[in-house]
Design a protein around this motif. Structure first.
Motif, PDB file in Angstrom:
ATOM      1  N   LEU A 111       0.831  -1.199   0.000  1.00 29.50           N
ATOM      2  CA  LEU A 111       0.000   0.000   0.000  1.00 29.50           C
ATOM      3  C   LEU A 111       0.866   1.250   0.000  1.00 29.50           C
ATOM      4  N   SER A 112       0.216   2.401  -0.078  1.00 27.02           N
ATOM      5  CA  SER A 112       0.940   3.667  -0.195  1.00 27.02           C
ATOM      6  C   SER A 112       0.537   4.612   0.927  1.00 27.02           C
ATOM      7  N   PHE A 113       1.413   4.771   1.889  1.00 26.44           N
ATOM      8  CA  PHE A 113       1.168   5.653   3.021  1.00 26.44           C
ATOM      9  C   PHE A 113       2.038   6.903   2.880  1.00 26.44           C
ATOM     10  N   ILE A 114       1.670   7.779   1.949  1.00 29.95           N
ATOM     11  CA  ILE A 114       2.471   8.956   1.620  1.00 29.95           C
ATOM     12  C   ILE A 114       2.586   9.909   2.809  1.00 29.95           C
ATOM     13  N   GLY A 115       1.472  10.181   3.465  1.00 31.14           N
ATOM     14  CA  GLY A 115       1.486  11.085   4.616  1.00 31.14           C
ATOM     15  C   GLY A 115       2.413  10.595   5.720  1.00 31.14           C
ATOM     16  N   ASP A 116       2.348   9.305   6.012  1.00 31.19           N
ATOM     17  CA  ASP A 116       3.215   8.731   7.040  1.00 31.19           C
ATOM     18  C   ASP A 116       4.686   8.851   6.657  1.00 31.19           C
ATOM     19  N   ALA A 117       4.986   8.607   5.390  1.00 33.69           N
ATOM     20  CA  ALA A 117       6.385   8.707   4.927  1.00 33.69           C
ATOM     21  C   ALA A 117       6.903  10.131   5.070  1.00 33.69           C
ATOM     22  N   ILE A 118       6.082  11.112   4.727  1.00 26.01           N
ATOM     23  CA  ILE A 118       6.496  12.518   4.865  1.00 26.01           C
ATOM     24  C   ILE A 118       6.700  12.855   6.337  1.00 26.01           C
ATOM     25  N   LYS A 119       5.810  12.377   7.198  1.00 25.25           N
ATOM     26  CA  LYS A 119       5.947  12.640   8.636  1.00 25.25           C
ATOM     27  C   LYS A 119       7.241  12.036   9.191  1.00 25.25           C
ATOM     28  N   LEU A 120       7.536  10.801   8.814  1.00 22.75           N
ATOM     29  CA  LEU A 120       8.763  10.158   9.303  1.00 22.75           C
ATOM     30  C   LEU A 120      10.002  10.875   8.798  1.00 22.75           C
ATOM     31  N   CYS A 121      10.000  11.244   7.533  1.00 21.25           N
ATOM     32  CA  CYS A 121      11.154  11.952   6.977  1.00 21.25           C
ATOM     33  C   CYS A 121      11.303  13.334   7.620  1.00 21.25           C
ATOM     34  N   THR A 122      10.194  13.982   7.919  1.00 19.75           N
ATOM     35  CA  THR A 122      10.236  15.276   8.604  1.00 19.75           C
ATOM     36  C   THR A 122      10.914  15.119   9.962  1.00 19.75           C
ATOM     37  N   ARG A 123      10.572  14.059  10.694  1.00 17.44           N
ATOM     38  CA  ARG A 123      11.196  13.806  11.998  1.00 17.44           C
ATOM     39  C   ARG A 123      12.703  13.597  11.856  1.00 17.44           C
ATOM     40  N   ILE A 124      13.095  12.878  10.820  1.00 19.10           N
ATOM     41  CA  ILE A 124      14.518  12.630  10.587  1.00 19.10           C
ATOM     42  C   ILE A 124      15.240  13.949  10.320  1.00 19.10           C
ATOM     43  N   LEU A 125      14.667  14.771   9.428  1.00 23.49           N
ATOM     44  CA  LEU A 125      15.320  16.033   9.066  1.00 23.49           C
ATOM     45  C   LEU A 125      15.295  17.051  10.201  1.00 23.49           C
ATOM     46  N   GLU A 126      14.281  17.002  11.043  1.00 23.86           N
ATOM     47  CA  GLU A 126      14.205  17.926  12.186  1.00 23.86           C
ATOM     48  C   GLU A 126      15.425  17.798  13.094  1.00 23.86           C
ATOM     49  N   ARG A 127      15.962  16.603  13.200  1.00 19.15           N
ATOM     50  CA  ARG A 127      17.091  16.342  14.094  1.00 19.15           C
ATOM     51  C   ARG A 127      18.416  16.845  13.540  1.00 19.15           C
ATOM     52  N   GLU A 128      18.437  17.135  12.252  1.00 19.09           N
ATOM     53  CA  GLU A 128      19.677  17.577  11.616  1.00 19.09           C
ATOM     54  C   GLU A 128      19.917  19.054  11.894  1.00 19.09           C
ATOM     55  N   ASN A 129      21.142  19.402  12.185  1.00 26.54           N
ATOM     56  CA  ASN A 129      21.515  20.785  12.446  1.00 26.54           C
ATOM     57  C   ASN A 129      22.053  21.407  11.155  1.00 26.54           C
ATOM     58  N   ILE A 130      21.131  21.654  10.225  1.00 28.75           N
ATOM     59  CA  ILE A 130      21.481  22.249   8.941  1.00 28.75           C
ATOM     60  C   ILE A 130      20.507  23.376   8.637  1.00 28.75           C
ATOM     61  N   GLU A 131      20.973  24.315   7.834  1.00 24.66           N
ATOM     62  CA  GLU A 131      20.187  25.513   7.556  1.00 24.66           C
ATOM     63  C   GLU A 131      18.978  25.227   6.670  1.00 24.66           C
ATOM     64  N   ARG A 132      19.200  24.533   5.567  1.00 20.69           N
ATOM     65  CA  ARG A 132      18.128  24.247   4.614  1.00 20.69           C
ATOM     66  C   ARG A 132      17.823  22.758   4.601  1.00 20.69           C
ATOM     67  N   LYS A 133      16.528  22.446   4.614  1.00 20.86           N
ATOM     68  CA  LYS A 133      16.101  21.048   4.647  1.00 20.86           C
ATOM     69  C   LYS A 133      15.093  20.814   3.527  1.00 20.86           C
ATOM     70  N   TYR A 134      15.291  19.696   2.803  1.00 16.58           N
ATOM     71  CA  TYR A 134      14.449  19.390   1.651  1.00 16.58           C
ATOM     72  C   TYR A 134      14.037  17.933   1.656  1.00 16.58           C
ATOM     73  N   ILE A 135      12.814  17.680   1.201  1.00 16.19           N
ATOM     74  CA  ILE A 135      12.344  16.328   0.930  1.00 16.19           C
ATOM     75  C   ILE A 135      11.992  16.282  -0.550  1.00 16.19           C
ATOM     76  N   PHE A 136      12.616  15.340  -1.269  1.00 11.37           N
ATOM     77  CA  PHE A 136      12.249  15.058  -2.653  1.00 11.37           C
ATOM     78  C   PHE A 136      11.367  13.814  -2.602  1.00 11.37           C
ATOM     79  N   LEU A 137      10.071  14.003  -2.751  1.00 17.46           N
ATOM     80  CA  LEU A 137       9.095  12.921  -2.678  1.00 17.46           C
ATOM     81  C   LEU A 137       8.822  12.406  -4.086  1.00 17.46           C
ATOM     82  N   VAL A 138       9.131  11.134  -4.326  1.00 14.98           N
ATOM     83  CA  VAL A 138       8.891  10.516  -5.628  1.00 14.98           C
ATOM     84  C   VAL A 138       7.684   9.599  -5.486  1.00 14.98           C
ATOM     85  N   THR A 139       6.571   9.985  -6.126  1.00 12.91           N
ATOM     86  CA  THR A 139       5.326   9.231  -5.992  1.00 12.91           C
ATOM     87  C   THR A 139       4.389   9.527  -7.147  1.00 12.91           C
ATOM     88  N   ASP A 140       3.439   8.630  -7.344  1.00 17.02           N
ATOM     89  CA  ASP A 140       2.382   8.878  -8.327  1.00 17.02           C
ATOM     90  C   ASP A 140       1.185   9.546  -7.664  1.00 17.02           C
TER      91      ASP A 140
END
Length: 171
Positions: free
Chosen positions: A74-103
């Protein structure tokens, strides 16, 4: 920054060359990233998987993980974005990006597109730019930038152009 690749069953229909596309995307990300830059590569369907962690080198092991990608579930796009957001939140970097590849087909989620929209808006509130690759035209208004999948070469070139654009200035 991170690449988050949808590996659900619906992607089999949209990306007939999914593994080639994933490998090309990983190679392009590796080449355009600065030597000390941190980036991750993740996949999702019923599960969220790490292909390349932010602290890991892009090497034969990561490439082998791409080769082992299975298009299923199945495709849980919202959950994937939430998990990736949590991962990036922990990073101490100025700019943060998610490249989401989906249909964009969210099979298995109650309230499908609303869940994805809320996850994207939450990421944006936390200072994360979300770029969609593969969404059909017209389904992309919530993203900072969106590009449809055309073919392997054109879409990877668009990914490189988008990365270059966002790394030079803010979207």
């Amino acid at each position: 920054w991170a690449i988050v690749l949808d590996t659900s069953s619906s992607m089999r229909l949209k990306f007939d060359e999914m593994k080639k596309f994933a490998i090309s995307l990983g190679e392009a990300a590796h080449e355009i990233n600065s030597k000390k830059g941190k980036w991750g590569f993740f996949t999702f369907n019923n599960n969220f998987r790490i292909v390349k962690d932010h602290y890991e080198k892009y090497d034969h092991t990561a490439r082998a993980r791409i080769g082992g990608i299975e298009i299923t579930g199945l495709s849980f796009i919202g959950d994937a974005i939430k998990l990736c957001t949590r991962i990036l939140e922990r990073e101490n970097i100025e700019r943060k990006y998610i490249f989401l590849v989906t249909d964009g087909q969210q099979i298995g989620t109650i309230g499908n597109s609303k869940d994805m929209e809320e996850a994207v808006m939450e990421a944006r509130k936390k200072g994360i730019t979300v770029i969609a690759i593969g969404l059909p035209q017209g389904n992309s208004k919530i993203f900072n930038l969106s590009m449809p999948y055309e073919n392997l070469r054109k879409t990877v070139a668009k990914f490189i152009a988008a990365y270059t654009r966002i790394s030079e200035d803010s979207i």
